[in-house]
Scaffold this active site. Structure first.
Site, PDB file in Angstrom:
ATOM      1  N   GLU A   1       0.882  -0.828   0.247  1.00 15.20           N
ATOM      2  CA  GLU A   1      -0.023   0.218  -0.073  1.00 15.20           C
ATOM      3  C   GLU A   1       1.339   1.468  -0.409  1.00 15.20           C
ATOM      4  O   GLU A   1       1.975   1.826   0.337  1.00 15.20           O
ATOM      5  CB  GLU A   1      -1.079  -0.006   1.289  1.00 15.20           C
ATOM      6  CG  GLU A   1      -1.646   1.369   1.372  1.00 15.20           C
ATOM      7  CD  GLU A   1      -2.033   1.480   2.928  1.00 15.20           C
ATOM      8  OE1 GLU A   1      -2.942   2.471   2.917  1.00 15.20           O
ATOM      9  OE2 GLU A   1      -2.012   0.591   3.399  1.00 15.20           O
TER      10      GLU A   1
ATOM     11  N   SER B   1      -3.927   5.700   0.627  1.00 15.45           N
ATOM     12  CA  SER B   1      -5.614   5.127   0.217  1.00 15.45           C
ATOM     13  C   SER B   1      -6.612   5.693   0.420  1.00 15.45           C
ATOM     14  O   SER B   1      -6.159   6.921   1.034  1.00 15.45           O
ATOM     15  CB  SER B   1      -5.440   4.160   1.944  1.00 15.45           C
ATOM     16  OG  SER B   1      -6.778   3.481   2.366  1.00 15.45           O
TER      17      SER B   1
ATOM     18  N   ARG C   1       7.292   5.945   1.695  1.00 14.84           N
ATOM     19  CA  ARG C   1       6.822   4.679   1.185  1.00 14.84           C
ATOM     20  C   ARG C   1       6.918   5.080  -0.501  1.00 14.84           C
ATOM     21  O   ARG C   1       7.385   3.946  -1.209  1.00 14.84           O
ATOM     22  CB  ARG C   1       5.502   4.328   1.378  1.00 14.84           C
ATOM     23  CG  ARG C   1       5.575   3.793   2.644  1.00 14.84           C
ATOM     24  CD  ARG C   1       3.664   3.457   2.487  1.00 14.84           C
ATOM     25  NE  ARG C   1       3.880   2.973   4.295  1.00 14.84           N
ATOM     26  CZ  ARG C   1       2.879   1.515   4.730  1.00 14.84           C
ATOM     27  NH1 ARG C   1       2.257   1.478   3.599  1.00 14.84           N
ATOM     28  NH2 ARG C   1       3.165   1.688   5.846  1.00 14.84           N
TER      29      ARG C   1
END
Length: 435
Positions: A348, A351, A390
């Site tokens: 992920e 979101s 990330r």
């Protein structure tokens, strides 16, 4: 927060929606509290009306010279005044109890949110890009990064586990990613750039749903404020307690901020590397809109997040989350999962959630439709566009070469001051500091 009228109108449907999220039936308990509250409120209103009526009658009786009636009315008003504080306190108590029950429950899932208990039952909607074929075994970022300036040891020595110290070109690349994302979201995708507070009050974290249930996931200061876990809290609450001009909707906001999470609910997960940190940076997207606009705005926000991954040429997949994997505030959520060759897995990176009017009710944020005398609650949406750390991980793993160097993606080079490649640095590898 939920609309008590909808629960009254169809308690079975409310409980069925909660069951889709794995939550026990609550309508009967809520309606019992509501009935008590309404009964007390009715009694309170009747007593207040009688007090006002009797007060007027006192003057009329005195004007007629009817002292006996006037004195009886005065005694009645005195009794009412004496009883009112107790009844008002009882009314407040029932109001607070009802609000607490409505506030503790998660949002109801959208009809097209797939049923499921956990992430294994999420639904893949689409994929973009083809994972690179390596002529060598690609490394995970935690193995690749230290020689290039991703210093886990110094971060841990200074602040403890889940903190990282970035140095040299690695820090420059991290900054470049954040600036590129913010410029893209504000310049190309139409979101208003904001610089919001990083410390907020109780009402703000209640408004977006972190309080009261998820207090352990937050950092709390000694003066009673909270460090934001995401700029969603500050951006969304910027319209709290307001009646918005319908002509100004939708409001689209973005911010690049540090974020702080205790990760209490993620003990033991991703303890190695840069994936799950107590402190990280993220570009947040928030939209406030009319109810009829929220589905289209949801898709628009997902596309805005996807545009960053596509510009960086990072393969990813788009997932529709099942009811058991969505956050408490969401009625429908799309996750974007980027390909990490070092882990040989999609992880992920964004979101994006449609919260419907759930947050707006907690914040009391409304608008008045044109031609209407009544206000309606807005819909709120939020998402990552993207998580900077990330994304840095994804760049390191996807752009690595066999010699341990990492090529800087073409789209980031305007922010890199001429640096085209992150290469092994002997001093950084040994942990030496060059000031």
């Amino acid at each position: 927060m939920h609309d008590i009228r909808l629960i009254r109108d169809d308690p079975a449907a409310f409980d069925a929606a909660l069951a889709r999220r794995g939550v026990e039936a609550a309508a009967s308990h809520i309606l019992a509290i509501d009935e008590q509250r309404r009964s007390v409120a009715t009694r309170l209103q009747e007593m207040q009306n009688r007090r006002n009526e009797a007060s007027k009658l006192i003057g009329a009786a005195m004007g007629k010279g009817d002292k006996e009636t006037a004195e009886a009315l005065k005694a009645e008003v005195a009794q009412i005044k004496e009883a009112l504080p107790t009844l008002e306190a009882e009314d407040r108590q029932h109001d607070e109890a009802l609000r607490a029950e409505l506030a503790r429950l998660p949002n109801l899932p959208a009809a097209d949110a797939p049923d499921g208990s956990d992430e294994d039952e999420n639904v893949e909607v689409a994929r973009w890009g083809t994972p690179r074929t390596f002529a060598f075994q690609p490394k995970e970022h935690a193995d690749l990064g230290p020689a290039l300036g991703l210093d886990f040891e110094t971060g841990a020595a200074i602040a403890g586990a889940r903190f990282t110290f970035l140095k040299g070109a690695m820090a420059r690349l991290h900054r470049a990613l954040g600036q590129f994302m913010l410029d893209t979201q504000s310049g190309e995708n139409g979101f208003l750039e904001c610089a919001p507070p990083l410390l907020v009050k109780d009402d703000a974290v209640f408004g977006t749903g972190q309080l009261p249930k998820f207090a352990d996931d937050l950092f709390h200061t000694t003066d009673g404020r909270w460090l934001i876990p995401t700029a969603e809290v500050s951006l969304t609450n910027s319209v709290r307690e307001q009646i918005l001009d319908p002509g100004a909707l939708p409001l689209r906001m973005t911010a690049l901020t540090p974020c702080f999470r205790s990760e209490a609910g993620a003990a033991g997960r991703d303890t190695r590397g840069f994936i799950r940190q107590h402190q990280f940076e993220k570009v947040e997207l928030v939209t406030v809109c009319k109810p009829e606009e929220s589905e289209a705005e949801h898709e628009r926000m997902v596309s805005a997040a996807e545009s960053i991954l596509q510009a960086l040429e990072l393969p990813y997949r788009k997932m529709l989350l099942c009811t058991g994997d969505m956050g408490a505030s969401a009625r429908k959520t799309f996750d974007l999962e980027v390909w990490l060759p070092g882990q040989n897995a999609y992880r992920e990176i964004s979101s994006v959630s449609n919260c419907g009017d759930w947050q707006a009710r907690r914040m009391n944020t409304r608008f008045k439709p044109e031609g209407s005398k009544r206000t309606e609650f807005v819909h709120t949406l939020n998402g990552s566009g993207l998580a900077v750390g990330r994304t840095l991980v994804a760049v390191l793993e996807n752009y690595q070469d066999e010699d341990g160097s990492v090529r800087v993606p073409d789209v980031l080079r305007p922010w890199m001051g001429g640096i085209e490649r992150l290469e092994f640095d002997y001093e950084l590898a040994l942990g030496f500091r060059r000031w």
